[in-house]
Scaffold this motif. Structure first.
Motif, PDB file in Angstrom:
ATOM      1  N   UNK A  51       0.836  -1.206   0.000  1.00  0.00           N
ATOM      2  CA  UNK A  51       0.000   0.000   0.000  1.00  0.00           C
ATOM      3  C   UNK A  51       0.870   1.254   0.000  1.00  0.00           C
ATOM      4  N   UNK A  52       1.966   1.203   0.751  1.00  0.00           N
ATOM      5  CA  UNK A  52       2.899   2.331   0.775  1.00  0.00           C
ATOM      6  C   UNK A  52       3.501   2.546  -0.612  1.00  0.00           C
ATOM      7  N   UNK A  53       3.872   1.466  -1.259  1.00  0.00           N
ATOM      8  CA  UNK A  53       4.453   1.540  -2.595  1.00  0.00           C
ATOM      9  C   UNK A  53       3.477   2.225  -3.557  1.00  0.00           C
ATOM     10  N   UNK A  54       2.228   1.807  -3.513  1.00  0.00           N
ATOM     11  CA  UNK A  54       1.214   2.366  -4.409  1.00  0.00           C
ATOM     12  C   UNK A  54       0.945   3.835  -4.088  1.00  0.00           C
ATOM     13  N   UNK A  55       0.857   4.175  -2.794  1.00  0.00           N
ATOM     14  CA  UNK A  55       0.557   5.572  -2.441  1.00  0.00           C
ATOM     15  C   UNK A  55       1.697   6.510  -2.857  1.00  0.00           C
ATOM     16  N   UNK A 104      13.297   4.744  -3.002  1.00  0.00           N
ATOM     17  CA  UNK A 104      13.766   3.590  -3.770  1.00  0.00           C
ATOM     18  C   UNK A 104      14.759   2.784  -2.941  1.00  0.00           C
ATOM     19  N   UNK A 105      15.659   3.475  -2.241  1.00  0.00           N
ATOM     20  CA  UNK A 105      16.629   2.778  -1.388  1.00  0.00           C
ATOM     21  C   UNK A 105      15.929   1.970  -0.303  1.00  0.00           C
ATOM     22  N   UNK A 106      14.901   2.549   0.321  1.00  0.00           N
ATOM     23  CA  UNK A 106      14.146   1.815   1.342  1.00  0.00           C
ATOM     24  C   UNK A 106      13.501   0.569   0.747  1.00  0.00           C
ATOM     25  N   UNK A 107      12.918   0.736  -0.417  1.00  0.00           N
ATOM     26  CA  UNK A 107      12.232  -0.397  -1.049  1.00  0.00           C
ATOM     27  C   UNK A 107      13.217  -1.459  -1.517  1.00  0.00           C
ATOM     28  N   UNK A 108      14.393  -1.059  -1.952  1.00  0.00           N
ATOM     29  CA  UNK A 108      15.392  -2.044  -2.363  1.00  0.00           C
ATOM     30  C   UNK A 108      15.812  -2.894  -1.169  1.00  0.00           C
ATOM     31  N   UNK A 157       4.455 -15.348  -0.197  1.00  0.00           N
ATOM     32  CA  UNK A 157       5.754 -14.670  -0.245  1.00  0.00           C
ATOM     33  C   UNK A 157       6.162 -14.399  -1.686  1.00  0.00           C
ATOM     34  N   UNK A 158       5.950 -15.350  -2.560  1.00  0.00           N
ATOM     35  CA  UNK A 158       6.297 -15.165  -3.974  1.00  0.00           C
ATOM     36  C   UNK A 158       5.461 -14.039  -4.575  1.00  0.00           C
ATOM     37  N   UNK A 159       4.175 -14.025  -4.268  1.00  0.00           N
ATOM     38  CA  UNK A 159       3.292 -12.975  -4.793  1.00  0.00           C
ATOM     39  C   UNK A 159       3.731 -11.609  -4.270  1.00  0.00           C
ATOM     40  N   UNK A 160       4.021 -11.537  -2.977  1.00  0.00           N
ATOM     41  CA  UNK A 160       4.436 -10.266  -2.386  1.00  0.00           C
ATOM     42  C   UNK A 160       5.757  -9.794  -2.994  1.00  0.00           C
ATOM     43  N   UNK A 161       6.709 -10.690  -3.147  1.00  0.00           N
ATOM     44  CA  UNK A 161       7.990 -10.311  -3.735  1.00  0.00           C
ATOM     45  C   UNK A 161       7.805  -9.853  -5.181  1.00  0.00           C
ATOM     46  N   UNK A 162       6.963 -10.539  -5.924  1.00  0.00           N
ATOM     47  CA  UNK A 162       6.673 -10.170  -7.309  1.00  0.00           C
ATOM     48  C   UNK A 162       6.115  -8.747  -7.376  1.00  0.00           C
ATOM     49  N   UNK A 163       5.191  -8.421  -6.470  1.00  0.00           N
ATOM     50  CA  UNK A 163       4.600  -7.085  -6.456  1.00  0.00           C
ATOM     51  C   UNK A 163       5.638  -6.023  -6.083  1.00  0.00           C
ATOM     52  N   UNK A 186       6.884  -3.112  -8.591  1.00  0.00           N
ATOM     53  CA  UNK A 186       6.678  -1.746  -8.118  1.00  0.00           C
ATOM     54  C   UNK A 186       7.959  -0.935  -8.163  1.00  0.00           C
ATOM     55  N   UNK A 187       9.052  -1.506  -7.712  1.00  0.00           N
ATOM     56  CA  UNK A 187      10.328  -0.783  -7.723  1.00  0.00           C
ATOM     57  C   UNK A 187      10.771  -0.526  -9.158  1.00  0.00           C
ATOM     58  N   UNK A 188      10.519  -1.444 -10.046  1.00  0.00           N
ATOM     59  CA  UNK A 188      10.869  -1.209 -11.447  1.00  0.00           C
ATOM     60  C   UNK A 188      10.041  -0.062 -12.037  1.00  0.00           C
ATOM     61  N   UNK A 189       8.774   0.049 -11.626  1.00  0.00           N
ATOM     62  CA  UNK A 189       7.965   1.199 -12.066  1.00  0.00           C
ATOM     63  C   UNK A 189       8.547   2.495 -11.490  1.00  0.00           C
ATOM     64  N   UNK A 190       9.061   2.421 -10.259  1.00  0.00           N
ATOM     65  CA  UNK A 190       9.657   3.608  -9.628  1.00  0.00           C
ATOM     66  C   UNK A 190      10.900   4.057 -10.376  1.00  0.00           C
ATOM     67  N   UNK A 191      11.641   3.113 -10.945  1.00  0.00           N
ATOM     68  CA  UNK A 191      12.811   3.486 -11.754  1.00  0.00           C
ATOM     69  C   UNK A 191      12.376   4.342 -12.942  1.00  0.00           C
ATOM     70  N   UNK A 192      11.272   3.963 -13.556  1.00  0.00           N
ATOM     71  CA  UNK A 192      10.758   4.741 -14.690  1.00  0.00           C
ATOM     72  C   UNK A 192      10.313   6.128 -14.237  1.00  0.00           C
ATOM     73  N   UNK A 193       9.701   6.177 -13.040  1.00  0.00           N
ATOM     74  CA  UNK A 193       9.308   7.481 -12.505  1.00  0.00           C
ATOM     75  C   UNK A 193      10.543   8.348 -12.253  1.00  0.00           C
ATOM     76  N   UNK A 194      11.596   7.730 -11.779  1.00  0.00           N
ATOM     77  CA  UNK A 194      12.843   8.458 -11.543  1.00  0.00           C
ATOM     78  C   UNK A 194      13.376   9.049 -12.847  1.00  0.00           C
TER      79      UNK A 194
END
Length: 113
Positions: free
Chosen positions: A3-7, A36-40, A86-92, A96-104
């Motif tokens: 939820x934090x990632x999406x917000x 991004x660093x936190x999410x990584x 766990x696999x589903x959560x890691x996939x999301x 999400x982080x890859x989308x953040x790279x594009x935002x960057x």
């Protein structure tokens, strides 16, 4: 965490889509990079947990094959029920982080203008 990632993503998208040229894109970029660093870090922790659960499931499954017993089968089922979320959560998180790279990259474009 998702939820934090999406917000955060919605917040950055809203800033990027706004026509407000008074935004301090340098601070926004710095803030976004910190997120991004936190999410990584979060992503790394979840990768390790997922890998260890997968390893333990394989070991448990191997023991079940070598020594068939109902209790081992229950353990395998329980571990599979934990591994799939766990696999589903890691996939999301990963996507999400890859989308953040594009935002960057989009923030960087705004900085150049």
């Amino acid at each position: 965490m998702y939820e934090y990632l999406i917000s955060h993503e919605k917040h950055i998208l809203k800033l990027l889509e706004s026509e407000n040229n008074n935004c301090d894109w340098s601070n926004i970029k710095q803030y976004h990079q910190k997120q991004i660093e936190f999410m990584q870090h979060e992503r790394l922790v979840h990768l390790l947990v997922t890998l260890f659960f997968g390893l333990f499931l394989m070991i448990s499954f191997g023991i079940t094959v070598m020594h068939p017993h109902f209790a081992f089968l229950l353990l395998d089922i329980f571990m599979m029920m934990l591994l799939v979320p766990y696999i589903i959560h890691y996939f999301r998180l990963e996507n999400g982080v890859q989308r953040w790279y594009k935002l960057s990259n989009q923030i960087e474009e705004k900085l150049k203008k």
